[in-house]
Design a protein around this motif. Structure first.
Motif, PDB file in Angstrom:
ATOM      1  N   LEU A 106       0.833  -1.196   0.000  1.00 59.12           N
ATOM      2  CA  LEU A 106       0.000   0.000   0.000  1.00 59.12           C
ATOM      3  C   LEU A 106       0.871   1.251   0.000  1.00 59.12           C
ATOM      4  CD1 LEU A 106      -2.728   1.635   0.723  1.00 59.12           C
ATOM      5  CD2 LEU A 106      -1.924   1.412   3.091  1.00 59.12           C
ATOM      6  N   VAL A 107       0.420   2.273  -0.734  1.00 56.76           N
ATOM      7  CA  VAL A 107       0.957   3.621  -0.588  1.00 56.76           C
ATOM      8  C   VAL A 107      -0.249   4.538  -0.380  1.00 56.76           C
ATOM      9  CG1 VAL A 107       2.230   5.517  -1.655  1.00 56.76           C
ATOM     10  CG2 VAL A 107       2.985   3.147  -2.020  1.00 56.76           C
ATOM     11  N   PHE A 108      -0.340   5.155   0.807  1.00 51.84           N
ATOM     12  CA  PHE A 108      -1.486   6.006   1.134  1.00 51.84           C
ATOM     13  C   PHE A 108      -1.055   7.466   1.212  1.00 51.84           C
ATOM     14  CE2 PHE A 108      -4.131   8.157   4.429  1.00 51.84           C
ATOM     15  CZ  PHE A 108      -5.306   8.222   3.681  1.00 51.84           C
ATOM     16  N   THR A 109      -1.836   8.335   0.591  1.00 52.34           N
ATOM     17  CA  THR A 109      -1.525   9.760   0.549  1.00 52.34           C
ATOM     18  C   THR A 109      -1.821  10.413   1.900  1.00 52.34           C
ATOM     19  OG1 THR A 109      -2.105   9.781  -1.785  1.00 52.34           O
ATOM     20  CG2 THR A 109      -1.928  11.901  -0.704  1.00 52.34           C
ATOM     21  N   THR A 110      -0.787  10.543   2.718  1.00 54.01           N
ATOM     22  CA  THR A 110      -0.953  11.197   4.021  1.00 54.01           C
ATOM     23  C   THR A 110      -1.072  12.707   3.868  1.00 54.01           C
ATOM     24  OG1 THR A 110       1.439  11.441   4.411  1.00 54.01           O
ATOM     25  CG2 THR A 110       0.392   9.389   5.133  1.00 54.01           C
ATOM     26  N   LYS A 111      -0.483  13.270   2.813  1.00 53.26           N
ATOM     27  CA  LYS A 111      -0.617  14.699   2.535  1.00 53.26           C
ATOM     28  C   LYS A 111      -0.245  14.959   1.090  1.00 53.26           C
ATOM     29  CE  LYS A 111       2.393  17.920   3.603  1.00 53.26           C
ATOM     30  NZ  LYS A 111       3.245  18.920   4.300  1.00 53.26           N
ATOM     31  N   HIS A 112      -1.158  15.591   0.337  1.00 47.35           N
ATOM     32  CA  HIS A 112      -0.850  15.976  -1.041  1.00 47.35           C
ATOM     33  C   HIS A 112      -0.341  17.418  -1.048  1.00 47.35           C
ATOM     34  CE1 HIS A 112      -1.370  16.108  -5.489  1.00 47.35           C
ATOM     35  NE2 HIS A 112      -1.042  14.829  -5.339  1.00 47.35           N
ATOM     36  N   HIS A 113      -0.128  17.964  -2.250  1.00 47.80           N
ATOM     37  CA  HIS A 113       0.508  19.272  -2.364  1.00 47.80           C
ATOM     38  C   HIS A 113      -0.308  20.389  -1.706  1.00 47.80           C
ATOM     39  CE1 HIS A 113       2.727  16.832  -5.017  1.00 47.80           C
ATOM     40  NE2 HIS A 113       2.116  17.123  -6.145  1.00 47.80           N
ATOM     41  N   ASP A 114      -1.626  20.200  -1.580  1.00 42.71           N
ATOM     42  CA  ASP A 114      -2.464  21.242  -0.971  1.00 42.71           C
ATOM     43  C   ASP A 114      -2.230  21.389   0.528  1.00 42.71           C
ATOM     44  OD1 ASP A 114      -3.731  19.015   0.092  1.00 42.71           O
ATOM     45  OD2 ASP A 114      -5.582  19.267  -1.041  1.00 42.71           O
ATOM     46  N   GLY A 115      -1.460  20.461   1.115  1.00 36.71           N
ATOM     47  CA  GLY A 115      -1.095  20.574   2.517  1.00 36.71           C
ATOM     48  C   GLY A 115      -2.097  20.022   3.511  1.00 36.71           C
ATOM     49  N   PHE A 116      -3.223  19.500   3.021  1.00 30.58           N
ATOM     50  CA  PHE A 116      -4.243  18.972   3.924  1.00 30.58           C
ATOM     51  C   PHE A 116      -3.816  17.589   4.404  1.00 30.58           C
ATOM     52  CE2 PHE A 116      -8.324  16.941   4.977  1.00 30.58           C
ATOM     53  CZ  PHE A 116      -8.832  17.882   5.867  1.00 30.58           C
ATOM     54  N   ALA A 117      -3.549  17.472   5.695  1.00 29.45           N
ATOM     55  CA  ALA A 117      -3.022  16.219   6.252  1.00 29.45           C
ATOM     56  C   ALA A 117      -4.145  15.232   6.518  1.00 29.45           C
ATOM     57  CB  ALA A 117      -2.261  16.501   7.541  1.00 29.45           C
ATOM     58  N   MET A 118      -3.936  14.004   6.077  1.00 28.06           N
ATOM     59  CA  MET A 118      -4.880  12.925   6.351  1.00 28.06           C
ATOM     60  C   MET A 118      -4.416  12.124   7.573  1.00 28.06           C
ATOM     61  SD  MET A 118      -7.221  13.431   4.155  1.00 28.06           S
ATOM     62  CE  MET A 118      -8.194  11.934   4.253  1.00 28.06           C
ATOM     63  N   PHE A 119      -3.750  12.839   8.493  1.00 25.10           N
ATOM     64  CA  PHE A 119      -3.342  12.240   9.758  1.00 25.10           C
ATOM     65  C   PHE A 119      -3.385  13.350  10.814  1.00 25.10           C
ATOM     66  CE2 PHE A 119       0.419  13.925   7.772  1.00 25.10           C
ATOM     67  CZ  PHE A 119       1.274  14.324   8.777  1.00 25.10           C
ATOM     68  N   ASP A 120      -3.298  12.955  12.061  1.00 25.21           N
ATOM     69  CA  ASP A 120      -3.465  13.913  13.154  1.00 25.21           C
ATOM     70  C   ASP A 120      -2.136  14.591  13.462  1.00 25.21           C
ATOM     71  OD1 ASP A 120      -4.447  15.396  15.221  1.00 25.21           O
ATOM     72  OD2 ASP A 120      -4.710  13.719  16.611  1.00 25.21           O
ATOM     73  N   THR A 121      -1.737  15.500  12.576  1.00 22.96           N
ATOM     74  CA  THR A 121      -0.485  16.217  12.768  1.00 22.96           C
ATOM     75  C   THR A 121      -0.627  17.273  13.856  1.00 22.96           C
ATOM     76  OG1 THR A 121       1.187  17.610  11.699  1.00 22.96           O
ATOM     77  CG2 THR A 121      -1.093  17.821  10.901  1.00 22.96           C
TER      78      THR A 121
END
Length: 475
Positions: free
Chosen positions: A123-138
Motif C-alpha cells: 500500500l501507498v497512502f496519501t498522508t498529505k498531497h501538495h495542498d497541505g491537507f493532512a490525512m493524519f493527526d499532525t
C-alpha cells in the motif's frame, strides 16, 4: 455560495479534470540509479521486489468536488479555471472544503479487502498531497482531517486506521508525503502571489522562513515515522523540491519555472531520523536520483525496455488519481496485461484508486479489482517473487523466472476479442529436455514440442481469460 456559483464551479471542475489529462508534468524517472548500501534497506528492497502489485490511494479535499488532486489551485498555464472567478477566490473555495470534509462512512477495511482480492501486496497512502491537507493527526498544523467536522469521529486519525487495516491483511505499508505544501505560509507566503508550484519567495533573502519550512516538514515526517506503527516505504512526491544542483534536463522538461535558489529540505537528516525509527525503510524521493531514491517511479507509463534495477510504474485504474464522478476505468484485462509487461521488464505495478468523499470505494472500483483478482489468484506464481529473464518477450508472450532461476514462466497475453487458441508458439526460452510444461490456472501438464528452437504448446479447451501462464523447468 449561491446555487449559480456552485453550478459554475461544478462545470469548471469537470473541465479542469479533462484538461489535466494533457498535463505536461507527468513524472518520468531518473537517468541513473544508485543501489543502497545499508544491508537492512537492501533486504527490505528485495522483499518489496517480491510483491509486484500494489495500491496507491489518493484521498483528500479534492474528493469533495471530484477534481484532480490538488493541482487546480496551482497557477500554471496547463491549468484552466473559469475566467469570471478570481484566482484568490478559487483558492479560498478550495481551502474551505476542509470545513465540509466529513467522511462518515470511512471504511479502510473495505479498501484493504478490495486490494487483497485483486492480489495486491503493498500500500501507498496519501498522508498529505501538495495542498497541505493532512490525512493524519499532525500537531504541526490545524489543516488536517482530524481538526475539521470529522474530528470527533473515533477514526479521525485516518492514516492510522488505513495503515492498521492494510497491515492486518499482510500488506507492506507505504506513506505518500508531499514535500511541497501549498497551504503552509513557509512555502507559499501570502506576502507574494503564488505563481507556480514552487515556493513563492526568494529563500536566499528569507532563509529563516525556509528553515521554518524545513522544520515543519521534518516534524510531520517524524510524526508519521514514530506514531503509526511499522512503515516500510516513505514515498516522497513533489520532485521539484530538491537541491538546486540536482536539477537536470528531466526536471526542466516538466515545463515549470525553476527558481534560482535551492529548495533543499535536508534529505540526509530526514532519512537518518526516519530510519532510526523504521530500520530498513525504503526511501522513494521521486526523480531525485541518489541514495534516497531506492526505487524509481515512472508515472502513467511503462519503460520501453527491461531494467535491471528496482522500479515501479504508478498508474491510475481510471483517468484520475483521486475520485472523479463518472470516471472511465481500465478493464481488468488491460490491467493484467500491464502487470505482466511491467513484471517481465523488472518492475512492479502501483495501481491508483480514489475513495469517494464519504470514505468508501466506488462500486465499479471494487468490481474491477475483483475481476483482476480472478486472474492473479490462479496465475500469481508467474508474478509474485519472480525476477527478470534475459529473453523477456516474444510478441504476445512475456517471460519471468523464479528467484532461484530454476523455473521459467511464459505468459501469453490475449489480444482484445482473441479467443484462446488451440496452439501457442514462442521463442527465447526453452524448457529442459524431457521436462513438463504446466498451465498455472489448472496445474495440469500440457503437450509441447521443440521445433527448430520454437516451442509449440497444445492447449485443451479452457475458459476465456486475459492471459495464459505456463511454468517449466529451465535448461
Amino acid at each position: 455560495m449561491n446555487r449559480k456559483l456552485i453550478i459554475v464551479f461544478a462545470l469548471l471542475c469537470c473541465f479542469v479534470f479533462s484538461f489535466a489529462q494533457e498535463r505536461n508534468d507527468i513524472m518520468q524517472q531518473s537517468a541513473t540509479y544508485e543501489w543502497p548500501k545499508d544491508q537492512l534497506v537492501k533486504d527490505k528492497l528485495d522483499q518489496w521486489q517480491d510483491k509486484k502489485f500494489g495500491m496507491i490511494i489518493h484521498w483528500g479535499l479534492y474528493a469533495i468536488p471530484g477534481i484532480i488532486e490538488s493541482w487546480s489551485i496551482c497557477s500554471e498555464d496547463w491549468i484552466e479555471r473559469d475566467s469570471t472567478v478570481s484566482y484568490e477566490n478559487y483558492k479560498k473555495w478550495y481551502w474551505d472544503f476542509s470545513k465540509q470534509f466529513n467522511p462518515t462512512k470511512f471504511n479502510p477495511e473495505q479498501w484493504s479487502a478490495a486490494g487483497k482480492n485483486a492480489g495486491m501486496k503493498y500500500l501507498v497512502f496519501t498522508t498529505k498531497h501538495h495542498d497541505g491537507f493532512a490525512m493524519f493527526d499532525t500537531k504541526q498544523s490545524d489543516f488536517s482531517i482530524a481538526k475539521g467536522p470529522f474530528a470527533n469521529n473515533p477514526k479521525a486519525d485516518v492514516a492510522k486506521y488505513v495503515f492498521d487495516a492494510f497491515r492486518k491483511d499482510g500488506f507492506m505499508i507505504g506513506a505518500y508525503f508531499s514535500k511541497p505544501d501549498w497551504h503552509s505560509q513557509y512555502y507559499w507566503w501570502q506576502k507574494y502571489a503564488t505563481a507556480d508550484r514552487n515556493n513563492n519567495y526568494d529563500i536566499r533573502k528569507y532563509p529563516w522562513r525556509w528553515n521554518k519550512f524545513k522544520d515543519f516538514t521534518y516534524n510531520q515526517i517524524s510524526e508519521l515515522m514514530n506514531n503509526y506503527g511499522s512503515v516500510d516505504i516513505l514515498w516522497l512526491d513533489g520532485g521539484w523540491v530538491r537541491p538546486l544542483e540536482t536539477v537536470n534536463e528531466e526536471v526542466l522538461s516538466w515545463g515549470a519555472n525553476i527558481p534560482k535558489w535551492s529548495q533543499d529540505i535536508d534529505m540526509p537528516k530526514i532519512a537518518a531520523m526516519a530510519r532510526k525509527s523504521q530500520p530498513g525503510l525504503l526511501m522513494v524521493d521521486r526523480t531525485v536520483h541518489g541514495p534516497y531514491e531506492n526505487y524509481q517511479t515512472p508515472e502513467q507509463r511503462i519503460p520501453e525496455k527491461q531494467l535491471d534495477y528496482p522500479w515501479e510504474s504508478c498508474m491510475t485504474l481510471g483517468g484520475a488519481w483521486g475520485f472523479v464522478p463518472n470516471d472511465q476505468y481500465k478493464s481488468s484485462t488491460e490491467v493484467v496485461h500491464k502487470l505482466v509487461e511491467i513484471v517481465a521488464k523488472g518492475g512492479s505495478l502501483l495501481l491508483g484508486v480514489g475513495p469517494k468523499p464519504d470514505g468508501t470505494l466506488p462500486e465499479q472500483v471494487t468490481h474491477q479489482l475483483n475481476e483482476i483478482g480472478k486472474w492473479t489468484s490462479k496465475n500469481g506464481k508467474a508474478i509474485y517473487g519472480t525476477r527478470i529473464t534475459k529473453h523477456y518477450n516474444d510478441g504476445q508472450t512475456w517471460f519471468t523466472q523464479s528467484k532461484d532461476a530454476k523455473k521459467i514462466f511464459a505468459i501469453y497475453c490475449l489480444k482484445p476479442n482473441e479467443s484462446v487458441p488451440a496452439n501457442l508458439k514462442w521463442k527465447g526460452n526453452t524448457p529442459k529436455k524431457g521436462s513438463d510444461i504446466r498451465l498455472l490456472s489448472t496445474g495440469k501438464k500440457i503437450k509441447w514440442q521443440n521445433v527448430n528452437g520454437e516451442i509449440i504448446v497444445s492447449l485443451p479447451k479452457i475458459e476465456q481469460t486475459a492471459a495464459l501462464a505456463f511454468e517449466f523447468t529451465a535448461p
